[in-house]
Design a protein around this motif. Sequence first.
Motif, PDB file in Angstrom:
ATOM      1  N   UNK A 128       0.835  -1.202   0.000  1.00  8.43           N
ATOM      2  CA  UNK A 128       0.000   0.000   0.000  1.00  8.43           C
ATOM      3  C   UNK A 128       0.869   1.252   0.000  1.00  8.43           C
ATOM      4  N   UNK A 129       0.521   2.225  -0.839  1.00  3.69           N
ATOM      5  CA  UNK A 129       1.197   3.536  -0.844  1.00  3.69           C
ATOM      6  C   UNK A 129       0.101   4.565  -0.608  1.00  3.69           C
ATOM      7  N   UNK A 130       0.296   5.396   0.446  1.00  2.00           N
ATOM      8  CA  UNK A 130      -0.792   6.283   0.872  1.00  2.00           C
ATOM      9  C   UNK A 130      -0.334   7.733   0.858  1.00  2.00           C
ATOM     10  N   UNK A 131      -1.176   8.624   0.409  1.00  2.00           N
ATOM     11  CA  UNK A 131      -0.856  10.057   0.420  1.00  2.00           C
ATOM     12  C   UNK A 131      -2.066  10.812   0.944  1.00  2.00           C
ATOM     13  N   UNK A 132      -1.793  11.868   1.717  1.00  2.00           N
ATOM     14  CA  UNK A 132      -2.895  12.715   2.211  1.00  2.00           C
ATOM     15  C   UNK A 132      -2.528  14.161   1.972  1.00  2.00           C
ATOM     16  N   UNK A 133      -3.436  14.923   1.400  1.00  3.11           N
ATOM     17  CA  UNK A 133      -3.229  16.357   1.172  1.00  3.11           C
ATOM     18  C   UNK A 133      -1.867  16.668   0.571  1.00  3.11           C
ATOM     19  N   UNK A 134      -1.549  16.028  -0.508  1.00  2.00           N
ATOM     20  CA  UNK A 134      -0.265  16.207  -1.191  1.00  2.00           C
ATOM     21  C   UNK A 134      -0.478  16.981  -2.477  1.00  2.00           C
ATOM     22  N   UNK A 135       0.365  17.972  -2.720  1.00  2.00           N
ATOM     23  CA  UNK A 135       0.271  18.706  -3.985  1.00  2.00           C
ATOM     24  C   UNK A 135       0.748  17.824  -5.133  1.00  2.00           C
ATOM     25  N   UNK A 136       0.042  17.896  -6.240  1.00  2.00           N
ATOM     26  CA  UNK A 136       0.506  17.250  -7.480  1.00  2.00           C
ATOM     27  C   UNK A 136       0.953  18.409  -8.369  1.00  2.00           C
ATOM     28  N   UNK A 137       2.261  18.623  -8.411  1.00  2.00           N
ATOM     29  CA  UNK A 137       2.782  19.790  -9.133  1.00  2.00           C
ATOM     30  C   UNK A 137       3.088  19.452 -10.584  1.00  2.00           C
TER      31      UNK A 137
ATOM     32  N   UNK B 282      -1.146  23.833 -13.635  1.00  2.00           N
ATOM     33  CA  UNK B 282      -1.273  24.312 -12.262  1.00  2.00           C
ATOM     34  C   UNK B 282      -1.295  23.111 -11.335  1.00  2.00           C
ATOM     35  N   UNK B 283      -1.179  23.373 -10.029  1.00  2.00           N
ATOM     36  CA  UNK B 283      -1.131  22.240  -9.097  1.00  2.00           C
ATOM     37  C   UNK B 283      -2.532  21.713  -8.792  1.00  2.00           C
ATOM     38  N   UNK B 284      -2.636  20.410  -8.705  1.00  2.00           N
ATOM     39  CA  UNK B 284      -3.854  19.779  -8.181  1.00  2.00           C
ATOM     40  C   UNK B 284      -3.501  19.259  -6.784  1.00  2.00           C
ATOM     41  N   UNK B 285      -4.497  18.816  -6.015  1.00  2.00           N
ATOM     42  CA  UNK B 285      -4.182  18.274  -4.685  1.00  2.00           C
ATOM     43  C   UNK B 285      -4.760  16.866  -4.529  1.00  2.00           C
ATOM     44  N   UNK B 286      -3.898  15.945  -4.113  1.00  2.00           N
ATOM     45  CA  UNK B 286      -4.386  14.605  -3.776  1.00  2.00           C
ATOM     46  C   UNK B 286      -4.887  14.673  -2.334  1.00  2.00           C
ATOM     47  N   UNK B 287      -6.177  14.925  -2.167  1.00  2.00           N
ATOM     48  CA  UNK B 287      -6.750  15.001  -0.818  1.00  2.00           C
ATOM     49  C   UNK B 287      -6.517  13.657  -0.140  1.00  2.00           C
ATOM     50  N   UNK B 288      -6.766  12.610  -0.879  1.00  2.00           N
ATOM     51  CA  UNK B 288      -6.352  11.276  -0.417  1.00  2.00           C
ATOM     52  C   UNK B 288      -6.061  10.418  -1.637  1.00  2.00           C
ATOM     53  N   UNK B 289      -5.021   9.644  -1.539  1.00  2.00           N
ATOM     54  CA  UNK B 289      -4.632   8.774  -2.645  1.00  2.00           C
ATOM     55  C   UNK B 289      -4.060   7.484  -2.061  1.00  2.00           C
ATOM     56  N   UNK B 290      -4.675   6.379  -2.462  1.00  2.00           N
ATOM     57  CA  UNK B 290      -4.167   5.064  -2.028  1.00  2.00           C
ATOM     58  C   UNK B 290      -3.872   4.255  -3.271  1.00  2.00           C
ATOM     59  N   UNK B 291      -2.669   3.728  -3.344  1.00  2.00           N
ATOM     60  CA  UNK B 291      -2.326   2.841  -4.453  1.00  2.00           C
ATOM     61  C   UNK B 291      -1.987   1.482  -3.847  1.00  2.00           C
ATOM     62  N   UNK B 292      -2.752   0.483  -4.225  1.00  2.00           N
ATOM     63  CA  UNK B 292      -2.415  -0.885  -3.811  1.00  2.00           C
ATOM     64  C   UNK B 292      -1.895  -1.639  -5.013  1.00  2.00           C
ATOM     65  N   UNK B 293      -0.730  -2.234  -4.888  1.00  2.00           N
ATOM     66  CA  UNK B 293      -0.356  -3.209  -5.903  1.00  2.00           C
ATOM     67  C   UNK B 293      -1.125  -4.488  -5.535  1.00  2.00           C
ATOM     68  N   UNK B 294      -1.408  -5.302  -6.545  1.00  2.00           N
ATOM     69  CA  UNK B 294      -2.262  -6.471  -6.317  1.00  2.00           C
ATOM     70  C   UNK B 294      -1.507  -7.766  -6.569  1.00  2.00           C
TER      71      UNK B 294
END
Length: 477
Positions: free
Chosen positions: A347-356, A460-472
């Motif tokens: 699992x890779x988790x991100x919270x409130x991260x800018x996507x520049x 422009x920047x977007x924001x990953x309010x929450x992002x979860x990536x699971x490899x399967x």
Amino acid sequence: MKSQAIITLAVLAGCLGAASSASGAKESANVTDQLYSEKLRPQFHFSAKAGWINDPNGLVFYKGVWHMFFQYNPFTPPAPFWGHAISKDLVHWKQIEHAILPDAMGTIFSGSAVVDWKNTSGFKKGDDAPLVAFYTAAGGTSDESKGAPFTQCSAYSTDAGMTWTKYEKNPVIPHIKGANRDPKAVWHEPGQKWVLILYIDEDWFALFESKDTKIWTKLQDFQFPGHTECPDFFPMKVEGEPGVTKWVLTTAIGDAHIGSFDGKRFVSEAGPLTGDFGANYYAVQTFSDAPGGRRIQVAWMRGAEYPDMPFTQQMNFPTEMTLRRFPEGLRICRLPVREIETLHDKEHKFKNKAINPGENLLAGISGGLLHIQAEIEPGKASAFGFRALGEEVRWSADGNTLSCLGKTAIAAPENGRIRLEILVDRTSIEVFANGGRAVMSSCFVPKTDSSQLECFAEGGAAKAVSLKVHTLKSAWR
Ligand code: FRU
């Protein structure tokens, strides 16, 4: 690299228990000892060990087992019959002995299966409720059935779906018109009866009723302009509105009418509504008797290519449908069944991260089998998205469009955010936007071996309010 020992389909037929009447044909595909690890083998989508599949058939849940039958044609010349796979979780499938094989009435085209809890059919033997299947005997599509018409037939199982016997007084619905086909039956609780929807011809469909699965009376003919084949018809509760049930009618492409059914007539109140915006979604069918009132749909991902593989075609990942009220009216939403979690690996988790712009939020992360769950605020970005296996899922502020593999859907921000759920397998990408309000299911032939992941923004920047990536993990291991 391990050498790929080729065994003939005749051997495979033996492994699968293929009955001889379906196997008069010659080997048409090769199977390797790398079964399920082949380069283009979907790792968490169902495909057959070898040969051609198309429509999901007879989807039914009984005693903890999900049964998926499917149009199967591993031999030449074409002679579809019902292959059979079983699963305890909708994710890990085991292909078992073929279920219903061609005879002098025809090859075995699509249809459905139900659990006859009240033994209305009288087929019950022993403790298990009989399972009853309805299929089209496609007369005239084989030498054996030369001159026979297309009729609707039934078969039953008294051993929890493992073996099937054709009803001796078939057909249960005689020929009506043309290549009438694809019976789908459902229990109508208020009327204590079975209701069956059938594709008739051109864009005509009909509803029938029966008390015993054997004698059917027509209720209604109706036209669904531009639509053909594989109808489905079932009740759904409206989410958040206790006591409100609507009836949903879908056709092969998954488009739906939502309406009311008084046991005699279906009246459409909304539709046709697009069921899937992707390139490969066809012959949809939902499971009978899914526990907890779940409504789970499976489709054939028609039109995909698998160069040099011993198998061809795959199903979509099963999705769960909900019926929800929006300002524009009732709509069906579809999301991958929660059982996908059984395959979650890293699992890779991100919270409130800018996507520049110019940066990759997922730099250093790779994976070819993925479950991505994202809530993104586009902010000032003109576009954002993901890249996996060299293919792109792109949201664009211009028109609020979501695109993937040449197809487009509208996904407008809700409270300034876009929700995305994405499944990536070796040859498919399924995108679910805003809680399943828009879905795009498409297949591709990978153009790269790279499994580097990307999450990008442009303008422009977007924001990953929450992002979860699971490899399967692979479902075949
Ligand atoms: C849809 C369909 C059905 C038919 C089956 C034959 O893909 O054409 O109408 O029953 O396939 O394989």
